[in-house]
Enzyme design. Structure first.
Site, short mmCIF file in Angstrom:
data_model
loop_
_atom_site.label_atom_id
_atom_site.label_comp_id
_atom_site.label_asym_id
_atom_site.label_seq_id
_atom_site.Cartn_x
_atom_site.Cartn_y
_atom_site.Cartn_z
N ILE A 175 124.30 81.16 82.05
CA ILE A 175 123.20 81.12 81.09
C ILE A 175 121.88 81.35 81.79
O ILE A 175 121.60 80.73 82.82
CB ILE A 175 123.16 79.74 80.39
CG1 ILE A 175 124.54 79.41 79.80
CG2 ILE A 175 122.09 79.70 79.32
CD1 ILE A 175 124.73 77.94 79.52
N CYS A 176 121.08 82.23 81.23
CA CYS A 176 119.74 82.44 81.76
C CYS A 176 118.77 81.59 80.96
O CYS A 176 118.38 81.94 79.86
CB CYS A 176 119.35 83.92 81.67
SG CYS A 176 117.69 84.22 82.30
N LEU A 177 118.44 80.45 81.53
CA LEU A 177 117.56 79.52 80.83
C LEU A 177 116.69 78.85 81.89
O LEU A 177 117.21 78.28 82.85
CB LEU A 177 118.44 78.48 80.10
CG LEU A 177 117.76 77.52 79.14
CD1 LEU A 177 117.05 78.28 78.02
CD2 LEU A 177 118.77 76.55 78.56
#
Ligand SMILES: [Zn+2]
Ligand SMILES: [Zn+2]
Ligand SMILES: [Zn+2]
Ligand SMILES: [Zn+2]
Lengths: 559, 149
Positions: free
Chosen positions: B85-87
Site C-alpha cells: 500500500i502506498c500510504l
C-alpha cells in the site's frame, strides 16, 4: 527548582553523566513545598490536603486556576495570559525562524532565562486536565446549599506582619466541602497561590463534609487520570517532559521517538531539542500532579520501567554491539548514529555503563554452540567513559575495554543484539607457570618444511622461549619499528593508545590494537586463556613480519 | 519476548470498541500478527467487498509503523500486485501517536479516495487517469470477483 546552567563543554568535562542524571532527577521533584516527603508514598488526602490539592492547579503568577496554561522550556507552568510581554531578541542569526525572534523573560525567579516565544506553547495535557476539572466542578452544581463553611486566607503578602491573624474582610462563605470551596475561592481570586487557607464548617449538624471531599477527589482522580496517559506507551506518564509545541510524553518515550525522528508525534512540528533530552527539565507541574494524586502508581510505574527492560532481556542481560574488534584495557572510539544503537548506548548509560563489543563474522564461520551467527562469539566488554552528544542526535562514544567474554546465547531487544555471556579468563598463575615450564622443557621440534615455507625452525622456537623473553622480544620489536618511524607507531596513535605496557598480560592487546594486520589474526587473542599463549601469538606475528613473509589479503604488508 | 503494554491495550480496545466495517484479530500464537478485514466504503467501486489484509507490528513498534498488506486482490492505483500500500502514514508520515485503528481507517479512506497522482501500481494509475470510468468498472469487477462477502 533551578537547573544548573550548562557551561560550554560540560557535556564531556565538568559533570559526569551520572552526576547529571542525579541533577536531572532533582528536577523530578516538586517546585515548591506542596508535596511533603511523606506524601510521596500516600496520595494527598481530600480534606487534610485540600489546600495543597487546589494549589496544584493554581497559576503561581495570578493565583487563579490555570487558564490555557503554558509550560515553559524550564518546566514551569503559568497561564498564557500571565506570560510577560515579549521583546525582540538581539544578536541572534540562527535559526532565525519568526517564532524565535521574540522572547519573554521567564517570570520565575529561579529561572530568569529568556524563553523564545516559539517555545511557549499552550500545554495541551495540562489544559485538558483543567478542562476536566472544570467539568467535574460544574457537574457538582448546584452545590448543596446545606453545606456552608467559612474560609479565610492566611499568610498572604497583603498582611505579612499579621500572618495567621484573621482578617474579617478575607472571610468567605462557600458550599460543598473543602475542595469545592477552596476551588471557588481560587476562581474568585480570593486565594493567593502562596497562602494557606483555614476552613471552618458552619454545618448545624457539625458535619465536616469529609465524605463529600472524598467523593469529589475520587471523581477528579478518575477523570484526570485519562489525560495523564502517554500517547506513545499508553501507560501513565512517567517523568513527563513537555515539548516546545506543548505536547507531553514520558521522558523515555520522547527520547525513543527522537531516536527515530525529529518531529513531535502529536503535531509533527520539528522538535528543537537535543535528542538525548539530557538538558530537558521535566514538566514540574505534571510531576507534582502525578505525585499528589497517585504516588503509588508513580512508584509502580518506576518499578515497571526497570522491570520491563529486565524482563524483556530475561537471561539475555548483556547489551551487545556488533561493530569492531576491541581489547581489554584498550580504548575504543565509536560513532553512534543508528537509532537502535543510540537506544542501546542510552540504556547502557542508565545501567552499568557497559556493553559487549563483538566483531562481524565476515566469513560465516560456524561459532561453536551458536551456529552461523552474524558475529563472532568472543568479544570484549566495554565501559563507557565519555559520551559526546552531537546536536543532531549522533554521538561520539569513548570506551575502555574491561574483560573478554564469550556469547552463550543471543537475541534482539528493540533492534539491537543482547545475549548471555560468560567471561573468558586466564588460567591461574600456577597453571600459567606450569604451561611455561612444560613448553620450555619439551623436546625441541626439529625443522621440517611446511606449507611452502622454507623453514619452521624459527617459528617453533617461540614455543620454548620463556614468557618474559617473549615480552622482551615484543618490546624490542616495537622499539626497532619506532626507530624506523613505522607509520603505525605514529605519535598520534601512541597518544591515543598509550605506550607499550610492560605487563605481559596486556602487551598483546596493546600490540593488536595498533598493528595493521587482519582482524582474523587479532581475534585469536580474545580466545586465549593464558598470558603465554597470547604472547606466543604476538611473537608469531612479529617473526612473520620480520621474515617478510607476512601477507595481508594477497598484498605484501609494508610496515 | 514480552508484549509491550501498548500493544495489549490497543488490542483490547480494538476488541472492545471495534471500528464499523473493520476487524483486526491477533493470531493466537503471535500477538503481533493480525488478520484484518476492511469493508469497501459505500459510494466507492469497492462497495460490497470485504478485503483481507495482514498487519504485523515490528519489534520497534510504535517507533516504526505497522507493516500492512492486502491479501485480497484489488484494483487500486495505490495498491500494487503484491498488496503493498502506498500510504504516507505507513511510511514517512508515520508517528508513534498513530495506532492500528487510525492506520486501518486511513486504508479504508484510501479505498474511498484513490489517488492516481501518487501511484504504486503505475499501470492502474495510468488507466485511472486516462479512462476513469473504465478503471472504476474494473475495480468493481475485481471486487465482485475476489472480494465478495
Ligand atoms: Zn523559565
Ligand atoms: Zn496565571
Ligand atoms: Zn510513555
Ligand atoms: Zn507537538
Amino acid at each position: 527548582m533551578a537547573r544548573p546552567r550548562s557551561k560550554r563543554g560540560d557535556l564531556i568535562e565538568g559533570l559526569s553523566y551520572r552526576e547529571k542524571l542525579s541533577l536531572a532527577s532533582g528536577v523530578f521533584m516538586s517546585e515548591d513545598a506542596t508535596i511533603s516527603p511523606q506524601s510521596k508514598q500516600t496520595p494527598l488526602n481530600a480534606s487534610r490536603d485540600a489546600r495543597a490539592l487546589i494549589r496544584l492547579i493554581q497559576c503561581p503568577q495570578c493565583s487563579l486556576p490555570f487558564r490555557s496554561p503554558v509550560t515553559l522550556p524550564c518546566g514551569r507552568s503559568l497561564c498564557r495570559v500571565c506570560l510577560p510581554q515579549p521583546h525582540r531578541r538581539e544578536n541572534i542569526s540562527y535559526p532565525n525562524t519568526p517564532d524565535r525572534l521574540t522572547a519573554v523573560g521567564c517570570p520565575f525567579e529561579e529561572c530568569g532565562k529568556e524563553h523564545p516565544e516559539g517555545d511557549c506553547s499552550v500545554d495541551v495535557c495540562l489544559s485538558k486536565i483543567m478542562e476536566t476539572i472544570h467539568d467535574v466542578v460544574n457537574s457538582c452544581e448546584p452545590v448543596p446549599g446545606d453545606t456552608p463553611a467559612k474560609l479565610w486566607e492566611i499568610g498572604t503578602g497583603s498582611n505579612p506582619g499579621n500572618a495567621g491573624l484573621r482578617d474579617q474582610y478575607s472571610e468567605h462563605v462557600h458550599f460543598g466541602g473543602r475542595l469545592l470551596s477552596m476551588f471557588a475561592m481560587a476562581v474568585m481570586g480570593h486565594l493567593n497561590y502562596h497562602a494557606e487557607a483555614e476552613f471552618s464548617s458552619l454545618s448545624n449538624e457539625g458535619d465536616d463534609y469529609q465524605t463529600m471531599d472524598d467523593a469529589v477527589l475520587g471523581r477528579l482522580r478518575e477523570t484526570t487520570h485519562k489525560e495523564l496517559d502517554c500517547h506513545v506507551c499508553y501507560n501513565m506518564m512517567y517523568d513527563p517532559v513537555t515539548t516546545p509545541c506543548g505536547h507531553t510524553f514520558c521522558r523515555k518515550c520522547l527520547a525513543r521517538v527522537l531516536d527515530h525522528s525529529t518531529h513531535c508525534p502529536m503535531c509533527r512540528r520539528t522538535l528543537p531539542i537535543p535528542p538525548s533530552l539530557e538538558q530537558q527539565p521535566s514538566n514540574v507541574r505534571l510531576v507534582s500532579l502525578l505525585q499528589g494524586l497517585c504516588p503509588e502508581l508513580v512508584a509502580s510505574r518506576a518499578e515497571a520501567v526497570v522491570a520491563e527492560e529486565q524482563l524483556e532481556m530475561g537471561e539475555m542481560d548483556t547489551r551487545l554491539f556488533v561493530c569492531t574488534l576491541a581489547f581489554p584495557s584498550m580504548p575504543t572510539f565509536l560513532h553512534i548514529f543508528e537509532p537502535r544503537y543510540r537506544l542501546m548506548i542510552r540504556r547502557s548509560l542508565e545501567g552499568n555503563r557497559q556493553f559487549g563489543m563483538l566483531t562481524y563474522n565476515q566469513h560465516g564461520v560456524s561459532q561453536t554452540d551458536l551456529g552461523n551467527t552474524t558475529f563472532k562469539e568472543y568479544g570484549t566488554m566495554l565501559s563507557i567513559l565519555n559520551v559526546h552528544m552531537l546536536a543532531d542526535g549522533r554521538s561520539l562514544v569513548e570506551t575502555m575495554g574491561l574483560y573478554r567474554f564469550r556469547v552463550r546465547a543471543h537475541g534482539t531487544l528493540d533492534g539491537y543484539t543482547v545475549g548471555r555471556v560468560e567471561r573468558v579468563e586466564d588460567v591461574s598463575l600456577a597453571e600459567e607457570e606450569r604451561l611455561e615450564a612444560q613448553d620450555i622443557t619439551a623436546v625441541p621440534v626439529i625443522d621440517s618444511p611446511m606449507e611452502g615455507r622454507p623453514s619452521t625452525a624459527r617459528f617453533n622456537d617461540i614455543t620454548q622461549l620463556p614468557t618474559q623473553q617473549l615480552l622482551i622480544e615484543g618490546l624490542a620489536f616495537v622499539q626497532k619499528m619506532r626507530a624506523h618511524s613505522a607509520p603505525w607507531l605514529h605519535q598520534r596513535i601512541i597518544e591515543v593508545n598509550g605506550g607499550p605496557p610492560n605487563d605481559p598480560a596486556l602487551f598483546p592487546y596493546w600490540f593488536a590494537s595498533i598493528i595493521p594486520i587482519v582482524d582474523d589474526e587479532k581475534y585469536q587473542l580474545l580466545q586465549t586463556t593464558s598470558v603465554r599463549e597470547r604472547l606466543k601469538i604476538v611473537i608469531g606475528w612479529i617473526r612473520r613480519i620480520e621474515s617478510q613473509r607476512w601477507y595481508n589479503g594477497g598484498n605484501c604488508l609494508i610496515l | 519476548m514480552a508484549l509491550p503494554k501498548r500493544i495489549i491495550k490497543e488490542t483490547e480496545r480494538l476488541m472492545a470498541e471495534p471500528v464499523p466495517g473493520i476487524s483486526a484479530v491477533p493470531h493466537e500464537d503471535n500477538l503481533r500478527y493480525f488478520d484484518v478485514t476492511i469493508d469497501g466504503p459505500s459510494q466507492s467501486p469497492y462497495e460490497q467487498g470485504t478485503f483481507k489484509l495482514e498487519l504485523f507490528l515490528p519489534d520497534d513498534y510504535p517507533m516504526t509503523p505497522p507493516k500492512v498488506r492486502f491479501l485480497t486482490k484489488i484494483y487500486h492505483p495505490n495498491i500494487d500486485k503484491l498488496g503493498r500500500i502506498c500510504l504516507d502514514v505507513l511510511k514517512s508520515n508515520w508517528s508513534p501517536a498513530l495506532q492500528i485503528r487510525t492506520i486501518l481507517l486511513s486504508i479504508q479512506a484510501l479505498l474511498g479516495a484513490p489517488n492516481p497522482d501518487d501511484p504504486l501500481a503505475n499501470d492502474v494509475a495510468k488507466r485511472w487517469k486516462e479512462d476513469q470510468n473504465a478503471a472504476i468498472q474494473t475495480a468493481r469487477d475485481w471486487t465482485t470477483q475476489y472480494a465478495k462477502k
